[in-house]
Design a protein around this motif. Structure first.
Motif, short mmCIF file in Angstrom:
data_model
loop_
_atom_site.label_atom_id
_atom_site.label_comp_id
_atom_site.label_asym_id
_atom_site.label_seq_id
_atom_site.Cartn_x
_atom_site.Cartn_y
_atom_site.Cartn_z
N PRO A 55 47.73 29.90 51.62
CA PRO A 55 46.48 29.85 50.88
C PRO A 55 45.49 30.95 51.27
O PRO A 55 44.83 31.54 50.40
N GLU A 56 45.38 31.24 52.55
CA GLU A 56 44.43 32.27 52.97
C GLU A 56 44.82 33.64 52.44
O GLU A 56 43.96 34.47 52.12
N ALA A 57 46.14 33.89 52.34
CA ALA A 57 46.60 35.17 51.80
C ALA A 57 46.36 35.26 50.30
O ALA A 57 45.94 36.30 49.79
N VAL A 58 46.63 34.17 49.59
CA VAL A 58 46.39 34.15 48.14
C VAL A 58 44.91 34.35 47.84
O VAL A 58 44.53 35.14 46.97
N ASP A 59 44.05 33.67 48.58
CA ASP A 59 42.62 33.78 48.33
C ASP A 59 42.10 35.17 48.66
O ASP A 59 41.27 35.74 47.93
N ALA A 60 42.59 35.74 49.77
CA ALA A 60 42.15 37.08 50.14
C ALA A 60 42.55 38.10 49.09
O ALA A 60 41.80 39.06 48.81
N LYS A 61 43.71 37.91 48.47
CA LYS A 61 44.21 38.86 47.49
C LYS A 61 43.56 38.66 46.12
O LYS A 61 42.96 39.58 45.55
N LEU A 62 43.67 37.44 45.57
CA LEU A 62 43.23 37.21 44.19
C LEU A 62 41.71 37.09 44.06
O LEU A 62 41.15 37.46 43.02
N ILE A 63 41.06 36.57 45.10
CA ILE A 63 39.60 36.43 45.04
C ILE A 63 38.93 37.59 45.78
O ILE A 63 38.18 38.37 45.19
N GLY A 64 39.22 37.73 47.07
CA GLY A 64 38.53 38.73 47.88
C GLY A 64 38.81 40.15 47.46
O GLY A 64 37.88 40.96 47.31
N ALA A 65 40.09 40.50 47.27
CA ALA A 65 40.46 41.87 46.92
C ALA A 65 40.46 42.12 45.42
O ALA A 65 40.75 43.23 44.98
N ARG A 66 40.18 41.09 44.64
CA ARG A 66 40.10 41.18 43.17
C ARG A 66 41.39 41.73 42.57
O ARG A 66 41.39 42.48 41.61
N ARG A 67 42.51 41.29 43.15
CA ARG A 67 43.83 41.61 42.63
C ARG A 67 44.27 40.52 41.68
O ARG A 67 43.59 39.51 41.46
N GLY A 68 45.47 40.69 41.12
CA GLY A 68 46.12 39.65 40.36
C GLY A 68 47.29 39.10 41.16
O GLY A 68 47.46 39.39 42.34
N GLY A 69 48.13 38.34 40.49
CA GLY A 69 49.30 37.79 41.15
C GLY A 69 50.24 37.19 40.13
O GLY A 69 49.95 37.21 38.93
N TYR A 70 51.39 36.67 40.60
CA TYR A 70 52.29 36.02 39.65
C TYR A 70 52.22 34.51 39.82
O TYR A 70 51.33 34.00 40.47
N CYS A 71 53.14 33.79 39.18
CA CYS A 71 52.94 32.36 38.96
C CYS A 71 52.65 31.56 40.22
O CYS A 71 51.77 30.70 40.22
N PHE A 72 53.37 31.84 41.31
CA PHE A 72 53.19 31.05 42.52
C PHE A 72 51.79 31.24 43.09
O PHE A 72 51.17 30.30 43.60
N GLU A 73 51.28 32.46 43.02
CA GLU A 73 49.93 32.73 43.50
C GLU A 73 48.88 32.16 42.55
O GLU A 73 47.93 31.49 42.96
N GLN A 74 49.04 32.45 41.26
CA GLN A 74 48.05 32.04 40.27
C GLN A 74 47.90 30.52 40.22
O GLN A 74 46.79 29.98 40.27
N ASN A 75 49.01 29.84 40.09
CA ASN A 75 48.93 28.38 39.89
C ASN A 75 48.68 27.62 41.19
O ASN A 75 48.09 26.54 41.16
N PHE A 251 42.95 46.10 32.98
CA PHE A 251 43.36 44.95 33.79
C PHE A 251 42.43 44.71 34.98
O PHE A 251 42.59 43.72 35.69
N GLY A 252 41.48 45.61 35.20
CA GLY A 252 40.51 45.40 36.26
C GLY A 252 41.07 45.44 37.66
O GLY A 252 40.50 44.85 38.59
N LEU A 253 42.17 46.16 37.86
CA LEU A 253 42.82 46.20 39.16
C LEU A 253 42.33 47.38 40.00
O LEU A 253 42.17 48.49 39.47
N PRO A 254 42.13 47.17 41.29
CA PRO A 254 41.76 48.27 42.19
C PRO A 254 43.01 49.05 42.58
O PRO A 254 43.74 48.68 43.52
N VAL A 255 43.31 50.11 41.87
CA VAL A 255 44.56 50.84 42.07
C VAL A 255 44.59 51.47 43.45
O VAL A 255 43.66 52.14 43.88
#
Length: 271
Positions: A55-75, A251-255
């Protein structure tokens, strides 16, 4: 049960300022805003970094780093958000059927959510790529149901339920849902398979998508498709510089500079 989530940070990330109660109105709002703000992508798989489902990795990536993810992360993120708001949520596993004949049977490698509201079961899925649901769908109804884009329906498929979407007048299979609740541990193997197996599409292709109120955006290697609501898709092939701009603009991704070798390979794919 996994730790919950910083609701203030999540709501800021998706632009949600409404109530935080376990109602269908709140679920509808989250299913609309989440796919617009947090794109579907598996760039870490393409670049060989892998995907960490803690959870801490998913939150740091999708929320903190403003990245996206695939189904396991998103859902998994959405599940923790919903539980933090008082919803009753169960994780489901599914078999992808999208883009292949039904006799081409692959392992179950998709995560979806069943949300119970006043005894009614709803399907929520913000990790379905170009078919991501932009509205919750009742699991106990057989007929077509509306979303922001194409209608969907659920039909029996043996002991499972098949989610189908209506495109160009044809019902097309998306996933077969196993309705037995899954534990977090049940997704460790599928996540490892999808992120490491050489036949995984995410190991071989750049796949990014986003669904806003007005259009679906889909990127497959160097092919960008933009499909406004109620209109045909507009398709363009992109060079590497255009690809980098597209990931940031559409897509709003930080390349990251670390992505550039993978993006250069994707830009040379003949579609």
């Amino acid at each position: 049960m996994s730790p919950l989530v910083d609701l203030d940070a999540y709501c800021e990330r998706i632009g949600y300022a409404g109530p935080r109660e376990p109602t269908i109105e709140v679920l509808r709002a989250l299913c609309r805003l989440h796919p617009a703000a947090i794109p579907f992508e598996a760039i870490d798989v393409l670049t060989g970094q892998g995907v960490d489902l803690r959870p801490e990795a998913v939150d740091a990536k999708l929320i903190g780093a403003r990245r996206g993810g695939y189904c396991f992360e998103q859902n998994s993120l959405l599940a923790r958000v919903l539980r933090s708001m008082g919803f009753e949520v169960e994780a489901l596993i599914a078999r992808s059927r999208w883009g292949r004949p039904l006799d081409d049977v692959r392992p179950r490698t998709h995560m979806a959510l069943r949300v119970l509201i006043d005894g009614t079961p709803w399907l929520a899925d913000v990790g379905l790529g170009v078919c991501t649901l932009t509205a919750p769908v009742r699991l106990d109804l057989a007929g077509p149901q509306p979303t922001l884009f194409d209608p969907v329906r659920l039909v029996p498929a043996g002991e499972e339920l098949r989610l189908e979407t209506l495109l160009s007048g044809e019902w097309r299979p998306v996933v077969d849902l196993d309705l037995r609740p899954q534990l977090e541990a049940d997704f460790v193997g599928p996540n490892w398979y999808v992120s490491t197996h050489p036949e995984s599409q995410f190991r071989r292709h750049l796949i990014v998508s986003r669904a806003t109120r007005t259009a679906r955006y889909g990127l497959l290697d160097n092919r960008l498709a933009i499909r406004p609501r109620g209109a045909p898709a507009e398709v363009r092939l992109l060079g590497v510089d255009e690809l980098i701009r597209c990931l940031s603009r559409d897509f709003g991704l930080p390349v990251s500079p670390a992505w550039e070798p993978a993006l250069a390979r994707a830009a040379t794919v003949a579609v």
